[in-house]
Design an enzyme around this catalytic site. Sequence first.
Site, PDB file in Angstrom:
ATOM      1  N   CYS A 160       0.847  -1.205   0.000  1.00 50.10           N
ATOM      2  CA  CYS A 160       0.000   0.000   0.000  1.00 50.10           C
ATOM      3  C   CYS A 160       0.870   1.238   0.000  1.00 50.10           C
ATOM      4  O   CYS A 160       0.816   2.043  -0.906  1.00 50.10           O
ATOM      5  CB  CYS A 160      -0.924  -0.048   1.194  1.00 50.10           C
ATOM      6  SG  CYS A 160      -2.087  -1.405   1.014  1.00 50.10           S
ATOM      7  N   CYS A 182      -5.210   3.632   1.141  1.00 43.16           N
ATOM      8  CA  CYS A 182      -5.030   3.993   2.552  1.00 43.16           C
ATOM      9  C   CYS A 182      -6.310   3.807   3.357  1.00 43.16           C
ATOM     10  O   CYS A 182      -7.316   4.485   3.115  1.00 43.16           O
ATOM     11  CB  CYS A 182      -4.540   5.433   2.629  1.00 43.16           C
ATOM     12  SG  CYS A 182      -4.202   5.983   4.283  1.00 43.16           S
ATOM     13  N   HIS A 221      -9.532   5.988   2.082  1.00 48.55           N
ATOM     14  CA  HIS A 221     -10.896   5.498   2.316  1.00 48.55           C
ATOM     15  C   HIS A 221     -11.186   5.138   3.767  1.00 48.55           C
ATOM     16  O   HIS A 221     -10.284   4.903   4.558  1.00 48.55           O
ATOM     17  CB  HIS A 221     -11.175   4.278   1.413  1.00 48.55           C
ATOM     18  CG  HIS A 221     -10.102   3.228   1.490  1.00 48.55           C
ATOM     19  ND1 HIS A 221      -9.067   3.149   0.561  1.00 48.55           N
ATOM     20  CD2 HIS A 221      -9.880   2.217   2.372  1.00 48.55           C
ATOM     21  CE1 HIS A 221      -8.286   2.132   0.880  1.00 48.55           C
ATOM     22  NE2 HIS A 221      -8.741   1.556   1.967  1.00 48.55           N
TER      23      HIS A 221
HETATM   24  O1  LIG Z   1       0.430   0.088   5.222  1.00 46.01           O
HETATM   25  C1  LIG Z   1      -0.749  -0.124   4.875  1.00 46.01           C
HETATM   26  C2  LIG Z   1      -1.156  -1.347   4.385  1.00 46.01           C
HETATM   27  C3  LIG Z   1      -2.442  -1.511   4.016  1.00 46.01           C
HETATM   28  N1  LIG Z   1      -3.333  -0.498   4.112  1.00 46.01           N
HETATM   29  C4  LIG Z   1      -4.751  -0.752   3.718  1.00 46.01           C
HETATM   30  C5  LIG Z   1      -5.296  -0.037   2.518  1.00 46.01           C
HETATM   31  C6  LIG Z   1      -6.432  -0.957   2.089  1.00 46.01           C
HETATM   32  O2  LIG Z   1      -7.589  -0.705   2.908  1.00 46.01           O
HETATM   33  C7  LIG Z   1      -5.901  -2.337   2.408  1.00 46.01           C
HETATM   34  C8  LIG Z   1      -5.244  -3.009   1.225  1.00 46.01           C
HETATM   35  O3  LIG Z   1      -6.187  -3.341   0.272  1.00 46.01           O
HETATM   36  P1  LIG Z   1      -5.940  -3.231  -1.308  1.00 46.01           P
HETATM   37  O4  LIG Z   1      -7.170  -3.896  -1.873  1.00 46.01           O
HETATM   38  O5  LIG Z   1      -4.693  -4.001  -1.627  1.00 46.01           O
HETATM   39  O6  LIG Z   1      -5.856  -1.775  -1.665  1.00 46.01           O
HETATM   40  O7  LIG Z   1      -4.919  -2.123   3.417  1.00 46.01           O
HETATM   41  C9  LIG Z   1      -2.960   0.721   4.630  1.00 46.01           C
HETATM   42  O8  LIG Z   1      -3.750   1.658   4.776  1.00 46.01           O
HETATM   43  N2  LIG Z   1      -1.658   0.868   4.980  1.00 46.01           N
END
Ligand SMILES: O=c1ccn([C@H]2C[C@H](O)[C@@H](COP(=O)(O)O)O2)c(=O)[nH]1
Length: 283
Positions: A160, A182, A221
């Site tokens: 991410c 995020c 989000h």
């Molecule tokens: O360091 C991080 C790691 C993960 N996230 C969050 C952002 C998303 O809500 C999910 C990952 O989902 P994807 O479908 O791969 O986008 O994890 C974060 O904020 N910070």
Amino acid sequence: MRAYLDLCQRIVDQGTWVENERTGKRCLTVINADLEYNVGANEFPLITTRKSFYKSAIAEFIGYIRGYDNASDFRKLGTKTWDANANLNAAWLNNSHRKGEDDMGRVYGVQARAWAKPDGGTIDQLKKIVDNLKNGIDDRAEIMTFYNPGEFHLGCLRPCMHTHNFSLLGDTLHLTSFQRSCDVPLGLNFNQVQVFTFLALMAQITGKKAGMAYHKIVNAHIYEDQLSLMQEVQLKREPMALPKLIINPDIKSLEDLETWVTMDDFKVEGYECHEAIKYPFSV
Ligand SMILES: O=c1ccn([C@H]2C[C@H](O)[C@@H](COP(=O)(O)O)O2)c(=O)[nH]1
Ligand SMILES: Nc1nc(=O)c2c([nH]1)NC[C@@H]1CN(c3ccc(C(=O)N[C@@H](CCC(=O)O)C(=O)O)cc3)CN21
């Protein structure tokens, strides 16, 4: 931290609902957010409108620096944050590349320290940056990226916060970090700490002064099941003064970070906060 709360409020006021297939949940979403942290002045961006578990966030990042690929190594360092992604996501559990309990695959730290070259061997992106900076060199490509689309199928989650780009101006070190996705209530609380701490540590082990950290986020989000806690609890609270991060001055090299450093080497001074909020986590 006013900037954090402003982003939360912006999502609540102006966000668009987006269906997310991976988690099966809807997210209230905005695009593009820029945060800045003054690392030189030690203005540690620790969230004060709820209790923030900063040691867990730092442990996660030290695990990346060490190239860990296993949730049990992260637990030993002091964080459980990778347990769910390593062991509970159906797509990863059914992936033939998963090497068993707690395996995360070729994510984050593996890419940073052992990027596989097509002609054999690996690249240590972090060591190259440390060596250059120690010698006063900024080749305008002091970049550590976890983002390797050719190996996404070998890992449990795409990174991410995926790229960290250092810059040297005179003897002051700056950092620009890029994040594609995020989770603002949970992830950002950690990512702010990580961007700040990464610059502070890199300045310390390369003998430079820490300057500014610039944190650039694309998709920011709030998951649907987090929204009421954000709106009705966290956003009703007043932020308090920022604390300071105290890092053990005996940490002097990348090797120190790789070998003996524990979470006891990090302390905060002057942290006052509102009560903890337990936000739901989506796998
Ligand atoms: O360091 C991080 C790691 C993960 N996230 C969050 C952002 C998303 O809500 C999910 C990952 O989902 P994807 O479908 O791969 O986008 O994890 C974060 O904020 N910070
Ligand atoms: N949906 C989702 N959001 C994330 O922020 C996220 C992922 N997935 N997957 C990969 C990593 C793991 N991260 C996590 C995982 C859990 C917490 C969490 O539960 N935090 C709690 C308690 C932390 C503790 O006690 O150590 C918190 O209140 O901050 C935070 C970040 C950040 N990343």
